[in-house]
Design a protein around this motif. Structure first.
Motif, PDB file in Angstrom:
ATOM      1  N   VAL A 117      44.767  53.051  65.569  1.00  0.00           N
ATOM      2  CA  VAL A 117      46.065  52.397  65.455  1.00  0.00           C
ATOM      3  C   VAL A 117      47.159  53.244  66.102  1.00  0.00           C
ATOM      4  CG1 VAL A 117      47.744  51.310  63.915  1.00  0.00           C
ATOM      5  CG2 VAL A 117      45.328  51.431  63.238  1.00  0.00           C
ATOM      6  N   VAL A 118      47.992  52.583  66.885  1.00  0.00           N
ATOM      7  CA  VAL A 118      49.257  53.154  67.348  1.00  0.00           C
ATOM      8  C   VAL A 118      50.365  52.366  66.666  1.00  0.00           C
ATOM      9  CG1 VAL A 118      50.818  53.513  69.298  1.00  0.00           C
ATOM     10  CG2 VAL A 118      48.362  53.913  69.576  1.00  0.00           C
ATOM     11  N   GLY A 119      51.195  53.053  65.892  1.00  0.00           N
ATOM     12  CA  GLY A 119      52.336  52.411  65.239  1.00  0.00           C
ATOM     13  C   GLY A 119      53.623  52.903  65.857  1.00  0.00           C
ATOM     14  N   VAL A 120      54.533  51.978  66.205  1.00  0.00           N
ATOM     15  CA  VAL A 120      55.807  52.376  66.812  1.00  0.00           C
ATOM     16  C   VAL A 120      56.970  51.881  65.964  1.00  0.00           C
ATOM     17  CG1 VAL A 120      54.881  52.478  69.148  1.00  0.00           C
ATOM     18  CG2 VAL A 120      55.890  50.348  68.335  1.00  0.00           C
ATOM     19  N   THR A 121      57.985  52.713  65.848  1.00  0.00           N
ATOM     20  CA  THR A 121      59.208  52.378  65.129  1.00  0.00           C
ATOM     21  C   THR A 121      60.365  53.098  65.796  1.00  0.00           C
ATOM     22  OG1 THR A 121      60.389  52.541  63.000  1.00  0.00           O
ATOM     23  CG2 THR A 121      58.807  54.276  63.486  1.00  0.00           C
ATOM     24  N   LEU A 122      61.572  52.591  65.615  1.00  0.00           N
ATOM     25  CA  LEU A 122      62.767  53.265  66.116  1.00  0.00           C
ATOM     26  C   LEU A 122      63.432  54.118  65.039  1.00  0.00           C
ATOM     27  CD1 LEU A 122      64.448  50.446  68.248  1.00  0.00           C
ATOM     28  CD2 LEU A 122      63.077  52.374  69.044  1.00  0.00           C
TER      29      LEU A 122
ATOM     30  N   ALA B  72      58.661  59.757  59.927  1.00  0.00           N
ATOM     31  CA  ALA B  72      58.317  60.967  59.179  1.00  0.00           C
ATOM     32  C   ALA B  72      57.538  60.614  57.909  1.00  0.00           C
ATOM     33  CB  ALA B  72      59.583  61.747  58.837  1.00  0.00           C
ATOM     34  N   TYR B  73      57.985  59.591  57.232  1.00  0.00           N
ATOM     35  CA  TYR B  73      57.320  59.149  55.997  1.00  0.00           C
ATOM     36  C   TYR B  73      55.908  58.638  56.304  1.00  0.00           C
ATOM     37  CZ  TYR B  73      57.065  56.876  51.376  1.00  0.00           C
ATOM     38  OH  TYR B  73      56.714  56.488  50.105  1.00  0.00           O
ATOM     39  N   ALA B  74      55.798  57.828  57.355  1.00  0.00           N
ATOM     40  CA  ALA B  74      54.498  57.256  57.719  1.00  0.00           C
ATOM     41  C   ALA B  74      53.514  58.348  58.123  1.00  0.00           C
ATOM     42  CB  ALA B  74      54.668  56.244  58.853  1.00  0.00           C
ATOM     43  N   ARG B  75      53.958  59.328  58.882  1.00  0.00           N
ATOM     44  CA  ARG B  75      53.060  60.408  59.305  1.00  0.00           C
ATOM     45  C   ARG B  75      52.529  61.193  58.109  1.00  0.00           C
ATOM     46  NH1 ARG B  75      57.358  61.857  63.961  1.00  0.00           N
ATOM     47  NH2 ARG B  75      56.544  60.490  65.607  1.00  0.00           N
ATOM     48  N   LYS B  76      53.386  61.432  57.134  1.00  0.00           N
ATOM     49  CA  LYS B  76      52.921  62.131  55.926  1.00  0.00           C
ATOM     50  C   LYS B  76      51.889  61.301  55.182  1.00  0.00           C
ATOM     51  CE  LYS B  76      54.430  64.516  51.757  1.00  0.00           C
ATOM     52  NZ  LYS B  76      53.306  63.977  50.945  1.00  0.00           N
ATOM     53  N   ARG B  77      52.116  59.998  55.066  1.00  0.00           N
ATOM     54  CA  ARG B  77      51.148  59.130  54.392  1.00  0.00           C
ATOM     55  C   ARG B  77      49.814  59.132  55.136  1.00  0.00           C
ATOM     56  NH1 ARG B  77      53.316  53.268  53.432  1.00  0.00           N
ATOM     57  NH2 ARG B  77      51.541  53.176  51.995  1.00  0.00           N
TER      58      ARG B  77
ATOM     59  N   CYS C 223      56.275  49.536  62.889  1.00  0.00           N
ATOM     60  CA  CYS C 223      55.248  49.888  61.895  1.00  0.00           C
ATOM     61  C   CYS C 223      55.810  50.295  60.548  1.00  0.00           C
ATOM     62  CB  CYS C 223      54.371  51.019  62.436  1.00  0.00           C
ATOM     63  SG  CYS C 223      55.245  52.592  62.678  1.00  0.00           S
ATOM     64  N   GLY C 224      57.140  50.417  60.440  1.00  0.00           N
ATOM     65  CA  GLY C 224      57.726  50.739  59.156  1.00  0.00           C
ATOM     66  C   GLY C 224      57.224  52.054  58.600  1.00  0.00           C
ATOM     67  N   TRP C 225      56.864  52.043  57.323  1.00  0.00           N
ATOM     68  CA  TRP C 225      56.408  53.257  56.644  1.00  0.00           C
ATOM     69  C   TRP C 225      54.892  53.433  56.723  1.00  0.00           C
ATOM     70  CZ3 TRP C 225      60.325  50.103  54.999  1.00  0.00           C
ATOM     71  CH2 TRP C 225      61.595  50.680  54.916  1.00  0.00           C
ATOM     72  N   GLY C 226      54.258  52.705  57.634  1.00  0.00           N
ATOM     73  CA  GLY C 226      52.863  52.958  57.954  1.00  0.00           C
ATOM     74  C   GLY C 226      51.832  52.197  57.156  1.00  0.00           C
TER      75      GLY C 226
ATOM     76  N   ASP D 138      60.375  52.725  71.455  1.00  0.00           N
ATOM     77  CA  ASP D 138      60.710  51.326  71.664  1.00  0.00           C
ATOM     78  C   ASP D 138      59.448  50.609  72.152  1.00  0.00           C
ATOM     79  OD1 ASP D 138      61.745  48.891  73.125  1.00  0.00           O
ATOM     80  OD2 ASP D 138      63.665  49.750  72.473  1.00  0.00           O
ATOM     81  N   TYR D 139      59.213  49.421  71.620  1.00  0.00           N
ATOM     82  CA  TYR D 139      58.018  48.683  72.038  1.00  0.00           C
ATOM     83  C   TYR D 139      58.001  48.432  73.535  1.00  0.00           C
ATOM     84  CZ  TYR D 139      60.685  44.351  72.629  1.00  0.00           C
ATOM     85  OH  TYR D 139      61.571  43.404  73.059  1.00  0.00           O
ATOM     86  N   ARG D 140      59.192  48.383  74.142  1.00  0.00           N
ATOM     87  CA  ARG D 140      59.283  48.148  75.585  1.00  0.00           C
ATOM     88  C   ARG D 140      58.785  49.337  76.401  1.00  0.00           C
ATOM     89  NH1 ARG D 140      65.331  45.772  74.713  1.00  0.00           N
ATOM     90  NH2 ARG D 140      65.188  47.408  73.125  1.00  0.00           N
ATOM     91  N   ASP D 141      58.655  50.487  75.739  1.00  0.00           N
ATOM     92  CA  ASP D 141      58.227  51.695  76.437  1.00  0.00           C
ATOM     93  C   ASP D 141      56.757  52.027  76.208  1.00  0.00           C
ATOM     94  OD1 ASP D 141      60.811  52.060  77.420  1.00  0.00           O
ATOM     95  OD2 ASP D 141      61.430  53.185  75.642  1.00  0.00           O
TER      96      ASP D 141
END
Length: 430
Positions: free
Chosen positions: A223-228, A234-239, A206-209, A255-258
């Motif tokens: 929406v559920v956004g996943v990133t490693l 942290a940036y996406a959550r603030k946005r 999901c990158g920076w959201g 991880d998308y596998r999880d």
């Protein structure tokens, strides 16, 4: 006597069997080569030592990142001229051994050795990452993603601009703004996915959201956004909080596998699948298929390389692998479609937007160059140089059709055969 550049120019012609298409400017102030052409600036003898100890693309990349080599003039013209010659002509041990049978090549190498002075090989720049033995485990994927994305959000703001979207934009006109083109890309994906209020979207990588925020705000989905990447999350959550969307968007470091809390009505994977790897791609497709409801849609936005007649001869790009996307792999679009179909998807639409990525990359390079001093201070001179070369070279590759980018829309079609797709899907509800 200032004669280094003419000697280098002569050596290059002997090695390549053709004149070098750019000028050379050497550390002694001498110049040689086609008048008016961009110049390859050889700043010191260390640049030559890097090339002699590691012939081919990796030696050139190390010299560039370390600042031993530079380009003077239009970087796009220079890279286009160099394509297929010294810049992209990597020599493996067998190729080099064969080339050295030519007396002129041997003479050129002896001349370079004499000019370089050949002590121990220079250490690689600290920005270089070594390729691991075990690819695409959870640990190695976290390491690779951290290397590329945990460079600093402030640095990415310089490159990407306010949209903070790190994938190909969708341009109505070359004269449009980057922000408008990225908005239009996100909206196109939402329309292709057929998002409706109350539905659930999984945004993989999901990158920076930006996609998560756009989908929740404009289409009313959960929406559920996943990133490693910890920094991205942290940036996406603030946005998300700033947009007042915490009740609609959840950002996870996962991880998308999880991911186990499907099903979802839709999944977007935008510029993430390049990190998956050929050996893991069917596993990736299987997992996304399992996470979708019957009738659910996947939008897979992915860079593709041109297929080769002998796919077994395909080699990873050494510069990209060592400095940009460790362990990343590109596949032909036909391979991607086949793997999605093997997982059970019905592929309903493939749209090539190759030219759009060239435009996007040129805007990113312009943003980086416009605030170069800040970019260097936020990362390192070597890191900034990596990004300038990587983005400019990729822009030329997209323009010359050496690589492409495609949006693949696929459906988990139920047993009834009702895909839920409109009869004239290409309008995408616009």
């Amino acid at each position: 006597m200032a004669d280094v550049a003419p000697r280098l120019n002569r050596f290059a012609e002997q090695l390549l069997g053709a004149p070098l298409p750019v000028r050379i400017r050497a550390w002694d102030g001498s110049q040689a080569g086609p008048p008016g052409a961009p110049a390859l600036v050889v700043r010191n003898r260390r640049a030559l030592r890097r090339l002699l100890w590691k012939p081919g693309e990796l030696g050139l990349a190390r010299a560039w990142v370390a600042g031993d080599l530079d380009i003077e003039g239009d970087i796009y013209v220079a890279l286009d001229l160099l394509s297929g010659s010294v810049w992209e002509r990597g020599e493996d041990a067998r190729g080099l051994a064969e080339a050295l049978r030519d007396p002129e090549v041997r003479a050129a190498v002896r001349g370079l050795v004499k000019l370089a002075g050949l002590p121990l090989p220079p250490a690689p720049p600290r920005e270089e990452v070594r390729r691991g033995r075990h690819l695409h485990t959870r640990r190695t994927d976290r390491r690779a993603i951290s290397h590329h994305y945990d460079v600093g959000n402030d640095f990415y703001e310089i490159v990407l601009g306010p949209s903070m979207v790190y994938s190909c934009a969708y341009w109505g006109s070359p004269d449009g703004t980057l922000e408008a083109a990225q908005h239009d890309k996100l909206d196109l994906i939402c329309r292709k996915l057929g998002l409706t209020p109350g539905g659930r979207l999984l945004d993989v990588g999901c990158g920076w959201g930006s996609m998560a925020i756009h989908a929740a705000r404009e289409y009313g989905v959960q929406v559920v956004g996943v990133t490693l990447s910890q920094e991205q999350a942290a940036y996406a959550r603030k946005r998300v909080a700033d947009e007042g969307l915490t009740d609609k968007v959840e950002i996870r470091v996962q991880d998308y596998r999880d991911v186990t809390d499907g099903p979802f009505e839709a999944i977007s994977s935008i510029g993430m699948a390049e990190h998956v790897g050929a050996e893991r791609y069917l596993e990736y497709a299987d997992q996304l298929y399992r996470l979708l409801k019957p009738g659910g849609r996947l939008l897979n936005h992915q860079i593709a390389r041109r297929p080769q007649r002998d796919e077994s001869a395909y080699e990873i790009d050494e510069f990209i692998d060592a400095y940009v996307f460790p362990d990343g792999e590109l596949a032909p679009i036909g391979t991607t479609v086949t793997q999605l179909e093997r997982a059970g998807f019905e592929v309903r639409d493939v749209e090539s937007i190759r030219e759009h990525y060239a435009l996007t990359l040129r805007r990113w390079v312009a943003g980086l160059e416009a605030d170069w001093a800040s970019a260097v201070n936020l990362t390192s001179p070597g890191r900034a140089r990596v990004w300038r070369l990587y983005m400019a070279a990729c822009a030329v590759s997209f323009e010359r059709n050496r690589i492409g980018v495609n949006q693949v829309l696929a459906v988990r079609t139920p047993e009834s055969g009702d895909s839920g797709m409109p009869l004239r899907a290409r309008t995408w509800g616009a």
